[in-house]
Design a protein around this motif. Structure first.
Motif, PDB file in Angstrom:
ATOM      1  N   GLU A 159       0.833  -1.213   0.000  1.00 22.85           N
ATOM      2  CA  GLU A 159       0.000   0.000   0.000  1.00 22.85           C
ATOM      3  C   GLU A 159       0.862   1.256   0.000  1.00 22.85           C
ATOM      4  OE1 GLU A 159      -3.306   0.401   0.032  1.00 22.85           O
ATOM      5  OE2 GLU A 159      -4.038  -1.644   0.274  1.00 22.85           O
ATOM      6  N   LYS A 160       1.916   1.255   0.807  1.00 22.43           N
ATOM      7  CA  LYS A 160       2.794   2.421   0.899  1.00 22.43           C
ATOM      8  C   LYS A 160       3.385   2.771  -0.464  1.00 22.43           C
ATOM      9  CE  LYS A 160       6.826   1.860   2.797  1.00 22.43           C
ATOM     10  NZ  LYS A 160       7.893   1.645   3.800  1.00 22.43           N
ATOM     11  N   LEU A 161       3.872   1.781  -1.174  1.00 26.29           N
ATOM     12  CA  LEU A 161       4.508   2.032  -2.471  1.00 26.29           C
ATOM     13  C   LEU A 161       3.489   2.459  -3.527  1.00 26.29           C
ATOM     14  CD1 LEU A 161       7.092  -0.910  -2.649  1.00 26.29           C
ATOM     15  CD2 LEU A 161       7.456   1.416  -1.853  1.00 26.29           C
ATOM     16  N   THR A 162       2.364   1.763  -3.585  1.00 24.60           N
ATOM     17  CA  THR A 162       1.365   2.099  -4.600  1.00 24.60           C
ATOM     18  C   THR A 162       0.722   3.459  -4.328  1.00 24.60           C
ATOM     19  OG1 THR A 162      -0.249   0.749  -3.383  1.00 24.60           O
ATOM     20  CG2 THR A 162       0.862  -0.284  -5.246  1.00 24.60           C
ATOM     21  N   ASN A 163       0.503   3.791  -3.065  1.00 17.04           N
ATOM     22  CA  ASN A 163      -0.066   5.102  -2.738  1.00 17.04           C
ATOM     23  C   ASN A 163       0.903   6.224  -3.088  1.00 17.04           C
ATOM     24  OD1 ASN A 163      -2.386   3.922  -1.785  1.00 17.04           O
ATOM     25  ND2 ASN A 163      -1.803   4.019   0.381  1.00 17.04           N
ATOM     26  N   ALA A 164       2.192   6.018  -2.804  1.00 18.95           N
ATOM     27  CA  ALA A 164       3.196   7.027  -3.152  1.00 18.95           C
ATOM     28  C   ALA A 164       3.269   7.206  -4.660  1.00 18.95           C
ATOM     29  CB  ALA A 164       4.556   6.630  -2.591  1.00 18.95           C
ATOM     30  N   ALA A 165       3.174   6.101  -5.396  1.00 14.50           N
ATOM     31  CA  ALA A 165       3.215   6.173  -6.856  1.00 14.50           C
ATOM     32  C   ALA A 165       2.029   6.957  -7.401  1.00 14.50           C
ATOM     33  CB  ALA A 165       3.241   4.771  -7.458  1.00 14.50           C
TER      34      ALA A 165
END
Length: 725
Positions: free
Chosen positions: A501-507
């Protein structure tokens, strides 16, 4: 002639002098020939003592051949380094085309350094001539880093006399007319306490129409005994020829693993050897070139180099990823460059360096399907942190006892960049080191880095679900079978989900910001400064548009569909110089009127990164066009930047002025030197050029070990042939 020679480290342990003076081109290794009867003398190479006859050079893979004819004597010198021995072999073949016997004096000269700086070694080089073994050994008594190493010269003919005194050898002359050539014999004196040289003479006689072969050796070893043994081995001409064939066959085998035959011969030449040879020889093995003698590994540099080498052997890329992971600090940042043999490096604040680790790791996994690399454990570095206002710090950094998997190393790098408002911080410069003042107060942001980071976040997010590093091999599951909420032995689904979630939200946050705050109406902006100014805007007097933000909007797939096409159209209209055959990095150049971006502005307008073609970026622009399906433009611009096309006629060669068979980092747009190349050999552009040709023009891609082909051909191409071993 002969360039310069080093042992182990091309910067810190030079054997002969490295000169970087293009206006003079002072050689540090010379072979002089003198007809004893006529007194005529000349150098075997064009410098420093040429005659009025032609000098021809053939460059091959692993060797160079110098060809000259003077005074009725045909001369051919073939130079190479054996595969397994630290010795430079020069095989001189002479043919007397005269109808009378010739008595010839040959003098070999070299300027020894035996360290990093020739000035520091002056007076400290000790020579030892062993008459029985026909060898002259040299040692730098001052060099503490390489104090036990022996440099030696020898010959297949008997050394008649020698000198270690440069002043004696030159006398009242200079390298273009040394007194040593006129003397009956050299003085057999040491170099200690003097400006050093190593010069020795041999004499030969040649009957009419006869041939003679002579071997010159220049080597380095850990002991005098080893030096004598290697010198003896290569005093036998047949041994030298056998080793030369081994070298040629080795390169033929390596470079022949992928061969192409297309209607465009300039592509065939660059692709079938030269781009990879340049990458392997200059970037990985030597880490040096005419314009820069670094000797060090660069964090971003050699990772990009090895990405292009995966088609030869993906293990090369894997090994480089592992090596670089060991040069990451516990905090997630990395060494900008380092010397392996001294554990010496620079901790710096370049904002993109650390991200090339996950980028390269993803590329390796996508190519091979080998996810196990994520589980490999490697140590970190530890040492002094950069203080406030400090751009970099050089030290001998220590290896930490703490280790992490390659996955954890990559996540440390990514997490280090996720603290952003709109875009990642540019810090002491992103990919463009010259913009080192744009965000050095840790406020300025990089739009280009936003695109680069996005491409990593989107792809790396799926690796957060690859959790065999926590599980036994028997419980390993593939990404395809895995779901977001999978539970695997050793880790729970919440931990997997949180990282994903952290990576996809940042993207997603980045993608929205890039297409709103990062968009300037007709193209993407480049960066914002600490003071809040914008680079890469239509309102700017300097750096109105920068190519890499436009290219990576497409390469990363973060750009909105309509914006990608508009941005690339703007790149073509504003940055492509068809008259001089180049694609500018940015325009207008910096001239310190509007910004103080950093040392990029110290280059003249239109030189290097400051508004010239930076070939890295030009290649990225063509890759973006290929991804957009603009086939005809891809070929137009590819032919434009192919170095062979810059020198296909005399007029073009006179303008381009550098080697046409290797990639140049720069092509200048400055009106006084428009179209001139610079910084050849030692450039990461060669690896990217290879990938452009293989992956995006020929469309050959290997995904998870499966070959896929989707070519990007112009209309007039009917076919192309590719052979892959």
């Amino acid at each position: 002639m002969g360039g310069y020679t080093w042992y182990k480290n091309s910067r810190l342990n030079r054997i002969t002098s490295w000169e970087n003076q293009p206006n003079f081109d002072i050689p540090s290794e010379i072979i002089y020939i003198k007809d004893i009867e006529t007194k005529k003398a000349w150098s075997l190479g064009l410098n420093p003592m040429p005659d009025n006859k032609n000098y021809n050079i053939i460059y091959g893979f692993g060797y160079t051949k110098y060809i000259h004819k003077s005074d009725g004597i045909e001369q051919e010198l073939e130079v190479f380094v054996p595969k397994d021995d630290s010795v430079k072999i020069s095989i001189l073949k002479l043919k007397n085309m005269n109808l009378n016997r010739k008595k010839i004096k040959i003098v070999y000269y070299m300027k020894p350094v035996l360290g990093e700086d020739e000035i520091k070694s002056n007076g400290y080089i000790n020579l030892n001539y062993d008459k029985n073994n026909n060898i002259i050994c040299a040692q730098n008594l001052y060099n503490s880093d390489f104090k036990n190493e022996i440099v030696y010269v020898s010959n297949s003919e008997k050394i008649k006399s020698y000198t270690g005194d440069k002043k004696f050898f030159l006398g009242k002359g200079n390298l273009s007319n040394p007194d040593g050539l006129k003397k009956t014999t050299l003085n057999n004196e040491n170099s200690l306490g003097k400006k050093p040289c190593i010069a020795y003479e041999i004499e030969i006689e040649m009957e009419s129409l006869s041939e003679k072969e002579i071997v010159f050796t220049l080597g380095a070893e850990e002991s005098i005994l080893d030096s004598k043994n290697i010198a003896y081995k290569y005093s036998k001409i047949q041994n030298c020829k056998q080793e030369l064939e081994k070298v040629k066959n080795e390169w033929k085998e390596q470079l022949g693993k992928l061969q192409v035959y297309t209607p465009l011969e300039s592509m065939n030449i660059i692709l079938n050897g030269w781009a990879l040879y340049q990458t392997i020889e200059s970037r990985l093995m030597a880490k040096t070139g005419y314009y820069q003698s670094g000797g060090a590994y660069g964090f971003r540099d050699q990772l990009q180099d090895t990405i292009g080498l995966k088609y030869l052997n993906p293990q090369i890329l894997k090994n480089q990823i592992i090596k670089h992971s060991r040069h990451q600090f516990l905090e997630g940042d990395v060494l900008h460059w380092w010397h392996d043999d001294r554990n010496l490096g620079i901790r710096a604040s370049y904002s993109d360096d650390l991200l090339w680790l996950p980028f390269a790791t993803m590329d390796y996994i996508e190519f091979t399907g080998d996810y196990s690399i994520l589980e490999k454990k490697e140590p970190y570095l530890e040492g002094k942190m950069l203080e406030e206002g400090m751009h970099d710090y050089m030290d001998n950094y220590k290896t930490s006892e703490k280790v992490g998997t390659i996955y954890e190393h990559c996540m440390k790098a990514i997490n280090k960049t996720l603290d952003f408002e709109k875009f990642p911080k540019i810090l002491g410069g992103d990919w463009n080191d010259g913009m080192n003042k744009v965000g050095d107060k840790k406020i300025g942001e990089s739009i280009w880095l936003g695109f680069f980071l996005y491409s990593i976040l989107v792809k790396f997010a799926k690796y957060s679900k690859y959790v065999t590093r926590f599980a036994n091999k028997e419980t390993a599951i593939s990404l395809e079978a895995e779901s977001k909420n999978a539970t695997v032995k050793g880790i729970d689904s919440d931990e997997i989900a949180d990282e994903y979630e952290k990576l996809t939200n940042a993207a997603e946050k980045l993608r929205k910001n890039l297409n709103t705050a990062g968009w300037d109406g007709r193209w993407y902006k480049r960066a914002t400064t600490d003071e809040g100014k914008t680079l890469g805007s239509i309102n700017n007097k300097e750096c109105k548009i920068d190519s890499i933000a436009q290219s990576w909007a497409t390469i990363s797939e973060a750009g909105d569909n309509d914006k990608k096409y508009i941005a690339m159209e703007s790149l073509e209209n504003l940055l492509v110089d068809r008259e001089n055959g180049l694609i500018k990095l940015l325009t207008p150049p910096f001239n310190n009127e509007e910004f103080e971006p950093g040392y990029i502005a110290s280059y003249l307008p239109g030189m290097r990164e400051n508004g010239g073609q930076y070939t890295h970026a030009a290649i990225w622009a063509i890759i973006a066009m290929a991804k957009l399906g603009l086939n005809e433009k891809v070929f137009e611009f590819y032919k434009m930047i192919n170095p062979i096309n810059h020198s296909k006629d005399e007029k073009g060669a006179e303008k381009y002025k550098v080697e046409p068979y290797v990639i140049a980092a720069d092509v200048y747009s400055n009106k006084e030197m428009a179209g001139r190349g610079g910084w050849t050999w030692y450039t990461g552009s060669s690896s990217w050029m290879y990938m452009l040709q293989i992956e995006y023009i020929l469309g050959i891609k290997i995904k998870q070990g499966v070959l896929k082909i989707k070519p990007c051909f112009p209309k007039d191409w009917q076919n192309a042939k590719v052979q892959i071993k």
